[in-house]
Motif scaffolding. Structure first.
Motif, PDB file in Angstrom:
ATOM      1  N   ARG A 238       2.485   1.610  -3.496  1.00  0.00           N
ATOM      2  CA  ARG A 238       1.474   1.995  -4.483  1.00  0.00           C
ATOM      3  C   ARG A 238       1.308   3.504  -4.476  1.00  0.00           C
ATOM      4  NH1 ARG A 238      -2.461  -2.762  -2.664  1.00  0.00           N
ATOM      5  NH2 ARG A 238      -4.243  -1.599  -3.429  1.00  0.00           N
TER       6      ARG A 238
ATOM      7  N   VAL B 143     -11.271  -7.436   0.148  1.00  0.00           N
ATOM      8  CA  VAL B 143     -10.487  -8.555  -0.400  1.00  0.00           C
ATOM      9  C   VAL B 143     -10.963  -9.859   0.232  1.00  0.00           C
ATOM     10  CG1 VAL B 143      -8.182  -9.570  -0.599  1.00  0.00           C
ATOM     11  CG2 VAL B 143      -8.480  -7.114  -0.893  1.00  0.00           C
TER      12      VAL B 143
ATOM     13  N   ILE C 121      -6.588  -4.124 -10.517  1.00  0.00           N
ATOM     14  CA  ILE C 121      -7.370  -4.876  -9.540  1.00  0.00           C
ATOM     15  C   ILE C 121      -6.529  -6.017  -8.948  1.00  0.00           C
ATOM     16  CG2 ILE C 121      -8.426  -6.599 -11.078  1.00  0.00           C
ATOM     17  CD1 ILE C 121     -11.108  -5.935  -9.601  1.00  0.00           C
TER      18      ILE C 121
ATOM     19  N   ILE D  41      -7.787   1.621   3.877  1.00  0.00           N
ATOM     20  CA  ILE D  41      -7.033   0.384   3.637  1.00  0.00           C
ATOM     21  C   ILE D  41      -7.647  -0.797   4.397  1.00  0.00           C
ATOM     22  CG2 ILE D  41      -4.788  -0.754   3.896  1.00  0.00           C
ATOM     23  CD1 ILE D  41      -3.482   1.958   3.230  1.00  0.00           C
TER      24      ILE D  41
ATOM     25  N   GLU E  84      -9.030  -4.179   2.660  1.00  0.00           N
ATOM     26  CA  GLU E  84      -8.672  -5.544   3.059  1.00  0.00           C
ATOM     27  C   GLU E  84      -9.920  -6.376   3.359  1.00  0.00           C
ATOM     28  OE1 GLU E  84      -5.660  -7.297   3.388  1.00  0.00           O
ATOM     29  OE2 GLU E  84      -4.926  -5.689   2.111  1.00  0.00           O
TER      30      GLU E  84
ATOM     31  N   TYR F  76       0.822  -1.217   0.000  1.00  0.00           N
ATOM     32  CA  TYR F  76       0.000   0.000   0.000  1.00  0.00           C
ATOM     33  C   TYR F  76       0.857   1.269   0.000  1.00  0.00           C
ATOM     34  CZ  TYR F  76      -4.232  -2.728   0.770  1.00  0.00           C
ATOM     35  OH  TYR F  76      -5.278  -3.602   0.624  1.00  0.00           O
TER      36      TYR F  76
ATOM     37  N   HIS G  81      -2.145  -8.604  -2.591  1.00  0.00           N
ATOM     38  CA  HIS G  81      -1.005  -8.213  -1.749  1.00  0.00           C
ATOM     39  C   HIS G  81      -0.767  -9.185  -0.595  1.00  0.00           C
ATOM     40  CE1 HIS G  81       1.922  -5.767   0.253  1.00  0.00           C
ATOM     41  NE2 HIS G  81       1.139  -5.492   1.282  1.00  0.00           N
ATOM     42  N   ARG G  82      -1.816  -9.672   0.022  1.00  0.00           N
ATOM     43  CA  ARG G  82      -1.647 -10.535   1.207  1.00  0.00           C
ATOM     44  C   ARG G  82      -0.912 -11.831   0.862  1.00  0.00           C
ATOM     45  NH1 ARG G  82      -7.802 -11.534   2.809  1.00  0.00           N
ATOM     46  NH2 ARG G  82      -7.621  -9.291   2.959  1.00  0.00           N
ATOM     47  N   TYR G  83      -1.077 -12.320  -0.378  1.00  0.00           N
ATOM     48  CA  TYR G  83      -0.364 -13.542  -0.759  1.00  0.00           C
ATOM     49  C   TYR G  83       1.134 -13.285  -0.858  1.00  0.00           C
ATOM     50  CZ  TYR G  83      -4.711 -15.999  -1.326  1.00  0.00           C
ATOM     51  OH  TYR G  83      -5.914 -16.594  -1.057  1.00  0.00           O
TER      52      TYR G  83
ATOM     53  N   TYR H 203       2.559 -13.374   2.579  1.00  0.00           N
ATOM     54  CA  TYR H 203       2.883 -14.712   3.097  1.00  0.00           C
ATOM     55  C   TYR H 203       4.289 -15.140   2.623  1.00  0.00           C
ATOM     56  CZ  TYR H 203      -2.209 -14.849   3.765  1.00  0.00           C
ATOM     57  OH  TYR H 203      -3.499 -14.560   4.127  1.00  0.00           O
TER      58      TYR H 203
ATOM     59  N   HIS I  15       0.122  -3.547   5.907  1.00  0.00           N
ATOM     60  CA  HIS I  15      -1.311  -3.368   6.160  1.00  0.00           C
ATOM     61  C   HIS I  15      -2.063  -4.694   6.110  1.00  0.00           C
ATOM     62  CE1 HIS I  15      -0.097   0.755   5.077  1.00  0.00           C
ATOM     63  NE2 HIS I  15      -1.120   1.147   5.807  1.00  0.00           N
ATOM     64  N   SER I  16      -1.629  -5.595   5.240  1.00  0.00           N
ATOM     65  CA  SER I  16      -2.296  -6.907   5.176  1.00  0.00           C
ATOM     66  C   SER I  16      -2.042  -7.696   6.447  1.00  0.00           C
ATOM     67  CB  SER I  16      -1.792  -7.700   3.966  1.00  0.00           C
ATOM     68  OG  SER I  16      -2.329  -7.170   2.789  1.00  0.00           O
TER      69      SER I  16
ATOM     70  N   ASN J 209      -5.002  -6.455  -5.313  1.00  0.00           N
ATOM     71  CA  ASN J 209      -5.689  -7.089  -4.186  1.00  0.00           C
ATOM     72  C   ASN J 209      -5.045  -8.395  -3.736  1.00  0.00           C
ATOM     73  OD1 ASN J 209      -7.880  -5.229  -3.664  1.00  0.00           O
ATOM     74  ND2 ASN J 209      -8.663  -5.796  -5.668  1.00  0.00           N
TER      75      ASN J 209
ATOM     76  N   ILE K   2      -5.115   5.146  -2.836  1.00  0.00           N
ATOM     77  CA  ILE K   2      -4.394   5.319  -1.569  1.00  0.00           C
ATOM     78  C   ILE K   2      -3.226   6.294  -1.649  1.00  0.00           C
ATOM     79  CG2 ILE K   2      -5.069   3.204  -0.401  1.00  0.00           C
ATOM     80  CD1 ILE K   2      -2.721   1.848  -1.767  1.00  0.00           C
TER      81      ILE K   2
END
Lengths: 272, 250
Positions: free
Chosen positions: A122, B231, A154, B224, B228, A119, A159-161, A164, A208-209, A157, B204
């Motif tokens: 970006r 998501v 899009i 944010i 999330e 984030y 990002h969380r992967y 990990y 953030h994730s 989205n 953002i």
């Protein structure tokens, strides 16, 4: 006529529905800001560009290991190539000898993707590369804007992967740094790798994730006291996400360059 | 110590207007709104400006000072040098009624489109029991004074008028986040945040946070986290699978 009607009537007189009166102020300049608003996006552009250029060079360069240091950009090496000798994790090489491209290509996509979809980054590259906007209250040059509502943005989205994977990479860099300290406690390189690992972990766990995963998704913190405590810790790191993003970016570049210069023999003092 | 300051102030009705030059007295301790009032009293009696509390709490005197959205009552003249020309314009994103007064009805329209707090049907007023940790996260958002400077600075609508029907702006996305994080709210906020209020338009860049006079961390603590949550709801197959296996409601 009550006071509200009087007020409404007065407003009607001063704001007729004529099209000209429904327009914004037609200020003809891109911005009226008088400060040096262009400085931050310019510095950001140069900083991120230097990281990209360095990353390309590090992928091509083969001097990525010198006992007991492993260049962070090459860790872990997943192939059986000779240039990887010493940079493998427990000697593990899941990609066989058929692979002929630079080994860094296999691994750098993960931390690179983590930063690309971060984030904070970006914000920085939307501003400095895409000028969307270059700075607050500075008109952007694009005629149309759809943000992250459609392909390709899009994809941000996921990002969380990448988070990990970044945790795994952070753990490997920490392991490499600990090994370096164990084998060469007085080596400057060992402590450079330790500092780098600390900054990388600070950046990774301030994500953030990560904040969302620990407890951000909950509405009842009181029912999950341990997750709430983790969330408060991550939130503190998250408040420093921007400085940690920059610090870890320069530390990983600096540590990588240092190891490569030692491996090439350019840096060769006794406690290097 | 007083001095004469040079001002350029937007004058005109609707979009048509121009910057007019003024030279006006400034005294120690004054703010920009004081100077605008002095202009009204001495040189431009028909100069329109919206104001109320003069304490940074009503959100009425939002304007753009040297190109940046600011509250006129909270912008000290001492932040400018004496030889600086100070430009004062209305907010760029909203239509102008007259001079420095904007028509901010876009914001009221968007406010009406956000369904209000929706508690579970079986919980009656007086039966709500919440711990402080459960509500303090969203209490930050309650500090909002609705100056609408965040919506004004957001480039999604500032630079793209055509996005206004599809984007509610940081102020109301923050309101949606506040309700979504509320322990007793049961309305579906995540789907509507993305599909109806345009959360996906937000890239953002944090301008909303930069201009907030209440220093609310709009992007980090509302937008944010809401992204999330979206998501979780729409784009993460692992969360979807986990919800199915463990029979969790989303």
């Amino acid at each position: 006529m009550g006071p509200r009607e009087v007020e409404r009537s007065a407003m009607t007189q001063t704001t007729p529905e004529a099209p000209a009166r429904r327009q914004r102020a037609q200020v003809k300049v891109r911005t009226l800001r008088t400060d040096r608003w262009w400085l931050v996006p310019l510095v950001t552009f140069l900083g991120l560009s230097s990281f990209l250029v360095y990353g390309v060079w590090a992928i091509i360069d083969t001097s990525n290991f010198v006992e007991p240091y492993i260049a962070p950009f090459a860790a872990p090496c997943l192939t059986t190539q000779e240039v990887c000798e010493g940079a493998r994790l427990f000697g593990w090489a899941p990609v066989g000898d058929w692979y002929a491209l630079p080994p860094g290509l296999l691994i750098l996509g993960l931390p690179g993707g983590f930063r690309l979809t971060c984030y904070y980054y970006r914000k920085s590259y939307y501003r400095s590369f895409w000028l969307s906007p270059a700075a607050c209250a500075v008109q952007e040059p694009h005629g149309k804007y759809t943000g992250e509502t459609r392909f390709p943005l899009i994809i941000q989205n996921i990002h969380r992967y990448f988070f990990y994977f970044a945790v795994v990479i952070g753990a490997i860099l920490t392991y490499d740094a600990v090994l370096a300290v164990v084998h060469k406690p007085l080596g400057l390189g060992s402590w450079i790798l330790v500092l780098n690992a600390v900054l990388i972990l600070g950046y990774t766990f301030g994500c953030h994730s990560c904040r969302h995963i620990t407890a951000g998704r909950l509405n009842h913190f009181s029912r999950h006291p341990l997750r709430y405590r983790a969330w408060t810790f991550v939130s503190k790191l998250n408040a420093k996400h921007q400085p940690l993003a920059w610090a870890s970016m320069f530390s990983v570049m600096g540590a990588d360059l240092y190891v490569r210069l030692v491996a090439k023999g350019i840096i060769a003092f006794p406690y290097a | 110590m007083s001095y004469k300051a040079k001002f350029k102030v937007w004058r005109g009705e609707g979009g048509e207007g121009r910057l007019e030059d003024f030279t006006v007295e400034v005294n120690e301790g004054e703010v920009v709104l004081d100077i605008i009032h002095r202009l009204q009293a001495t040189q431009a009696p028909d100069l329109a400006v919206r104001w109320n509390c003069k304490a940074g709490k009503c959100g009425s005197c939002s304007m753009e000072i040297n190109g940046k959205p600011r509250l006129g009552c909270m912008t000290r003249m001492s932040t400018f040098s004496e030889d600086e020309t100070i430009t004062v314009t209305p907010m760029r994103t909203f239509p102008v009624i007259k001079d420095l007064v904007n028509d901010v009805s876009y914001n009221y329209q968007k406010a009406r489109e956000v369904p209000s707090f929706t508690p579970p049907a079986d919980v009656r007023p007086g039966e709500f029991r919440m711990k402080q940790v459960d509500v303090e996260r969203s209490q930050e958002f309650r500090k909002c004074i609705e100056c609408f400077m965040c919506n004004n600075i957001c480039h999604v609508i500032r630079d793209h008028e055509e996005n206004k029907p599809n984007f509610s702006g940081p102020r109301f996305l923050m309101r949606i986040a506040e309700l979504d994080m509320h322990p007793y709210d049961v309305a579906d906020r995540q789907e509507t945040a993305q599909e109806e209020h345009g959360l996906g338009y937000c890239n953002i860049t944090k301008c909303c946070t930069e201009v907030c006079p209440e220093h609310i961390k709009i992007t980090d603590n509302a937008l944010i986290p809401m992204k999330e949550r979206v998501v979780d709801r729409k784009y993460d197959p692992l969360v979807w699978l986990g919800n199915k296996i463990f029979k969790r409601s989303s």
